[in-house]
Design a protein around this motif. Structure first.
Motif, mmCIF file in Angstrom:
data_model
loop_
_atom_site.group_PDB
_atom_site.id
_atom_site.type_symbol
_atom_site.label_atom_id
_atom_site.label_comp_id
_atom_site.label_asym_id
_atom_site.label_seq_id
_atom_site.Cartn_x
_atom_site.Cartn_y
_atom_site.Cartn_z
ATOM 1 N N GLY A 152 0.866 -1.332 -0.002
ATOM 2 C CA GLY A 152 -0.043 -0.013 0.047
ATOM 3 C C GLY A 152 0.883 1.380 -0.103
ATOM 4 O O GLY A 152 0.428 2.189 -0.588
ATOM 5 N N ILE B 58 -4.111 2.605 4.484
ATOM 6 C CA ILE B 58 -3.385 1.578 4.192
ATOM 7 C C ILE B 58 -3.340 0.390 5.326
ATOM 8 O O ILE B 58 -3.381 -0.675 5.380
ATOM 9 C CB ILE B 58 -1.833 2.220 4.051
ATOM 10 N N ARG C 153 -6.642 -1.286 6.207
ATOM 11 C CA ARG C 153 -7.010 -2.305 4.822
ATOM 12 C C ARG C 153 -6.068 -3.389 5.280
ATOM 13 O O ARG C 153 -6.698 -4.667 5.260
ATOM 14 C CB ARG C 153 -6.389 -1.716 3.650
ATOM 15 N N ASP D 220 -2.769 -3.660 -6.259
ATOM 16 C CA ASP D 220 -1.760 -2.512 -5.863
ATOM 17 C C ASP D 220 -0.702 -2.296 -7.102
ATOM 18 O O ASP D 220 -0.385 -0.994 -7.724
ATOM 19 C CB ASP D 220 -0.919 -2.833 -4.800
#
Length: 354
Positions: A156, A191, A194, A253
């Motif tokens: 992230g 970030i 998550r 990502d």
């Protein structure tokens, strides 16, 4: 006289029959008792093995004779990772000139790398040096959680840094107005949340499984798939969830990073100022080097995970171990050497302290 002797013999035979019947009943009762108590115990111990009280880390199954030589690069890499990331965190925290979005993301990356290097590598070195292979189930599941959570956080951060470079190159006039400290804080919080939300189910699924008598984890640390393979229960849910999270989160990502750099490349090619393109590429090359190593290693591990070849599996374990220590050691060095502001800040802090 003969009659009495005959009656005595009959009485003796009657007692003998009684004792034979009694002995048979006692023997039969003992056998039944043994079948009721001993046999189920044997079946329980042999078929399910009871409850595993500890896991034993095998290391590298095919290379156990020389796997201790892997500690030769691991020990200095651990030292470099710890010292370099602490130095980077301290420098960014102390230097006011580095209190900008790009360096905040580097600060977050350094913290993640520091934690990632300390979660697994000391235990691996203890296993190689002192043969300390046992780990409690709670410690194993905790290690499993932190490894996957930190890898997700690092991915992230790479995405956030890619978009930071996009705004810095493609929209330099809007950079300070868009990437404010409040937005950077929210991005780093997202970030973290998550990674936590996506990772928590992995150790929970693993902890709910019933493990057989084989406690030997064929890995150097508590990787999720290596641990759940020891379970007697169906591991489909745990395996599917890990693959889904890996391909959706890390794959997503990687796609966003690829798109951001495509936009950066498109914007750079439009630059007419002399030296502007080379300067723009110079600011991105450090990021690209680290992304290339991080995601290429994950892709190789994903592709070799289902391989039935023992050699490929052993090499994947070695690559997995190196992947947890090389990026944490490489990231602060690459940014510290190639970023002038960080390099200057480190020199300033050391000269000030000396």
């Amino acid at each position: 006289m003969g009659c009495s002797l005959q009656n005595f013999r009959i009485s003796i035979k009657s007692f003998e029959l009684v004792f034979i019947k009694l002995d048979f009943r006692v023997s039969f009762g003992v056998e039944v008792l043994e079948m009721m108590l001993v046999t189920p115990r044997r079946l329980t111990n042999n078929s399910t093995g009871g409850r595993v009280t500890e896991f034993i880390l095998v290391g590298i199954p095919g290379f156990q004779r020389w796997q201790h030589w892997l500690s030769v690069p691991l020990a200095p890499l651990l030292f470099v990772a710890v010292m370099a990331n602490i130095t980077l965190v301290f420098t960014i925290y102390r230097e006011q000139n580095l209190h900008e979005p790009m360096y905040y993301f580097l600060f977050k990356l350094a913290l993640v790398d520091l934690a990632l290097s300390l979660v697994t590598t000391p235990k691996i070195l203890a296993m190689f040096w002192f043969d300390l292979r046992s780990i409690s189930p709670a410690g194993c599941f905790a290690q499993m959680f932190f490894v996957h959570c930190l890898l997700g956080s690092e991915s992230g951060v790479f995405v956030a840094m890619a978009f930071d470079r996009y705004f810095a190159i493609c929209s330099p006039l809007r950079y300070t107005s868009v990437l404010t400290n409040v937005l950077v804080g929210k991005v780093m919080a997202v970030i973290t949340v998550r990674s936590l939300v996506c990772t928590v189910p992995l150790p929970l699924f693993a902890a709910r499984l019933h493990y057989c008598s084989d406690p030997y984890v064929r890995h150097s640390f508590c990787a999720n798939l290596a641990v759940v393979k020891l379970a007697c229960d169906d591991i489909s849910l745990s395996s599917i969830y890990q693959l889904a999270i890996a391909w959706s989160m890390l794959g997503g990502d990687l796609i966003m990073i690829f798109l951001s750099y495509c936009l950066i490349l498109h914007a750079v090619l439009k630059l007419r100022t002399e030296g502007a393109a080379s300067k723009a590429f110079s600011t991105c090359i450090s990021h690209l080097i680290l992304i290339l190593f991080f995601y290429s290693t994950l892709i190789v591990l994903a592709l070799t995970n289902k391989s039935e070849s023992e050699i490929i599996t052993d090499m994947a374990i070695v690559l997995n171990v190196l992947h947890l220590i090389v990026p944490p050691a490489l990231n602060p060095i690459v940014y510290g050497v190639r970023t002038k502001e960080i390099n200057h800040g480190i020199r300033k802090q050391f000269s000030y302290r000396s």
